[in-house]
Design a protein around this motif. Structure first.
Motif, PDB file in Angstrom:
ATOM      1  N   PRO A 206     -21.053 -16.540  30.680  1.00 44.44           N
ATOM      2  CA  PRO A 206     -22.162 -15.578  30.556  1.00 44.44           C
ATOM      3  C   PRO A 206     -22.819 -15.255  31.902  1.00 44.44           C
ATOM      4  N   GLN A 209     -20.617 -12.927  33.682  1.00 42.78           N
ATOM      5  CA  GLN A 209     -20.729 -11.596  33.104  1.00 42.78           C
ATOM      6  C   GLN A 209     -21.982 -10.881  33.617  1.00 42.78           C
ATOM      7  N   ILE A 210     -23.102 -11.613  33.688  1.00 42.03           N
ATOM      8  CA  ILE A 210     -24.331 -11.025  34.229  1.00 42.03           C
ATOM      9  C   ILE A 210     -24.127 -10.628  35.689  1.00 42.03           C
ATOM     10  N   GLU A 213     -21.978  -7.480  35.921  1.00 46.20           N
ATOM     11  CA  GLU A 213     -22.685  -6.261  35.495  1.00 46.20           C
ATOM     12  C   GLU A 213     -23.707  -5.820  36.544  1.00 46.20           C
ATOM     13  N   VAL A 227     -25.188  -8.038  27.666  1.00 42.45           N
ATOM     14  CA  VAL A 227     -24.106  -9.013  27.730  1.00 42.45           C
ATOM     15  C   VAL A 227     -24.114  -9.817  26.443  1.00 42.45           C
ATOM     16  N   THR A 228     -23.024 -10.561  26.226  1.00 40.63           N
ATOM     17  CA  THR A 228     -22.916 -11.365  25.005  1.00 40.63           C
ATOM     18  C   THR A 228     -24.070 -12.369  24.956  1.00 40.63           C
ATOM     19  N   GLN A 237     -31.588 -13.710  30.665  1.00 37.73           N
ATOM     20  CA  GLN A 237     -31.296 -12.290  30.461  1.00 37.73           C
ATOM     21  C   GLN A 237     -32.568 -11.514  30.123  1.00 37.73           C
TER      22      GLN A 237
END
Length: 477
Positions: A206, A209-210, A213, A227-228, A237
């Motif tokens: 995660p 992913q952040i 992005e 994101v998930t 987040q």
């Protein structure tokens, strides 16, 4: 001279590497302990196995010793030595002695255990045994000493069978057990490291992913992250999204503020340019005083607008960057009155201050609050007639702490009371030079302090501006 530490930024700490190093260290410690345990187990298992073979052979030999015609007779069983022959690389030694340690057969010079050490003193036991390791013919040899009690009528006492075997086979067995254990530990460690690495990678996905992005975004893209959702990164987040929302609001506010400020500054500059152009085109004008008055009015308007813009920029920056501190509201309001006392005298307006509240402590920004009350008092003085009175009063009730500024001016009609707090808005009845920013600054400061600003009629004439602070906020609860 710049040092290396200044030239090189500090290396960031990798939480992923820390977890991997911690996992590797834990596996190494556990693996070392397992190797020590398996090595001990292998040696013990090999020793126990071959000791049992040695004991079995010794018992067979002891069973083959009999007394015939008053003489101890030894008939060595072949099966006993066939059992020991399973260890092909080892050699076997034996010694048999009768009662009172009388030598009967075998190797007479075999090393002996300490006298009676390890044997029971209980004479009723028919068989006793003990093991020991010693060197014989320059080799380590494992011995068993077996004692069997003879209870014949003519011969009594212990016969002793000492049987020894070199330890090559048991060393090989112990090494084989330890080697297989090491292979098992190595395979388990590799599998554990692989699973840990995969698990850590999955756990940090995660965050990756952040990172991806955010890295793929343009500098002006402040939309929320999508994101998930993971429980451990959900708050991070949300914090990032909240921060970007605040940044977007600030940028929007700055854009609106810049556009409005440019428009407000452009207006007096245009008037000033027009007046100067009129003087240039008509240098022989009979009465230049009206033109000079327009120039002075434009300059005053420009000066007021720029001053208020700078004040608002300063206040906005302080409210966003400075923490609130415990202050005395009574002291702040009193200082604002003293600073404007001479201005009120020049305008021939009486300025009065009264404090009826005992405890005026609150959490606030003294600089910003003083600016708030200066704006209210300046407006009250400006709109008060000559000889009028501006009253500044502090009082309280059960829940709130109030500061009121009363004047004898024309007041503000009800339909304009919300609009006057908008930036650059001036009511139709506004007098003198103004920027339309004073009450906008008042509202911004009040909102930062969770205070409410209300406009009321002052009887028989005038306006009362009331600023109410919550007592919960005042005491920092």
């Amino acid at each position: 001279m710049m040092t290396d530490s200044l030239l090189r930024p500090d290396q960031p700490v990798s939480l992923r590497n820390r977890l991997i190093l911690g996992a590797v260290a834990l596996i190494l410690v556990l693996g070392t302990l397992a190797i020590i345990a398996i090595d001990g187990y292998g040696k013990r298992a090999a020793e126990l196995s071959y000791d049992r073979l040695l004991a079995s052979a010794a018992f067979q030999i002891a069973d083959a010793i009999h007394v015939r015609d008053g003489v101890v007779d030894v008939d060595l069983p072949v099966a006993a030595f066939e059992t020991l022959a399973l260890a092909r690389d080892d050699r076997v030694f034996y010694r048999i002695s009768g009662p009172r340690d009388a030598y009967l057969t075998g190797y007479a010079d075999l090393p002996r255990p300490a006298a009676d050490q390890g044997f029971s003193k209980d004479g009723a036991r028919l068989i006793q045994q003990r093991f020991f390791t010693s060197r014989y013919l320059d080799e380590p040899v494992r011995f068993i000493v077996l004692r069997r009690l003879l209870t014949e009528a003519d011969i009594t006492g212990y016969i002793t069978v000492q049987l020894g075997q070199t330890i090559n086979a048991r060393a090989d067995l112990a090494e084989d057990i330890t080697g297989k254990g090491l292979q098992l530990i190595a395979i388990a460690s590799v599998i554990a490291l692989g699973l840990l690495g995969y698990g850590i990678k999955r756990a940090f996905s995660p965050l990756d992913q952040i990172e991806r992005e955010l890295a793929a975004r343009s500098p002006t893209d402040l939309t929320p992250l999508h994101v998930t959702p993971i429980k451990e990164t959900w708050r991070l987040q949300q914090t990032i999204n909240h921060f970007m929302q605040r940044l977007q609001d600030t940028l929007d506010r700055m854009q609106r503020y810049t556009g409005e400020a440019a428009h407000q500054i452009r207006t007096p500059l245009a008037g000033l340019r027009a007046a100067l152009q009129n003087l240039r085109d008509h240098p022989d004008i009979d009465d230049p005083k009206p033109v000079y008055n327009r120039i002075m009015q434009s300059v005053d308007q420009l000066n007021t607008t720029v001053s208020q813009l700078l004040n608002q920029a300063t206040i906005t920056h302080r409210l966003q960057s400075e923490a609130l501190r415990r202050i005395e509201l009574n002291k702040v309001v009193k200082e604002a009155c003293l600073e404007l006392a001479s201005h009120a005298i020049n305008e021939k307006v009486e300025l009065a201050f009264e404090a009826d509240a005992e405890d005026t402590t609150l959490l606030g920004d003294a600089f910003a609050l003083k600016q708030l009350f200066r704006n209210l008092i300046e407006n009250a003085v400006r709109y008060s007639p000559v000889g009028g009175v501006v009253e500044v009063r502090i009082h309280q009730n059960v829940n709130r702490l109030f500061v009121e500024v009363k004047d004898n001016g024309p007041g503000i009609p009800v339909e304009y009371r919300d609009k006057v707090f908008s930036r650059f808005y001036r009511a139709p009845a506004a007098v003198g030079v103004g920027s339309g920013l004073g009450l906008a600054i008042v509202r911004e400061i009040a909102e930062r302090h969770n205070a409410e600003v209300g406009l009321m009629d002052n009887h028989p004439q005038g306006l009362t501006v009331r600023v109410g602070f919550r007592k919960e906020s005042a005491h920092g609860k």
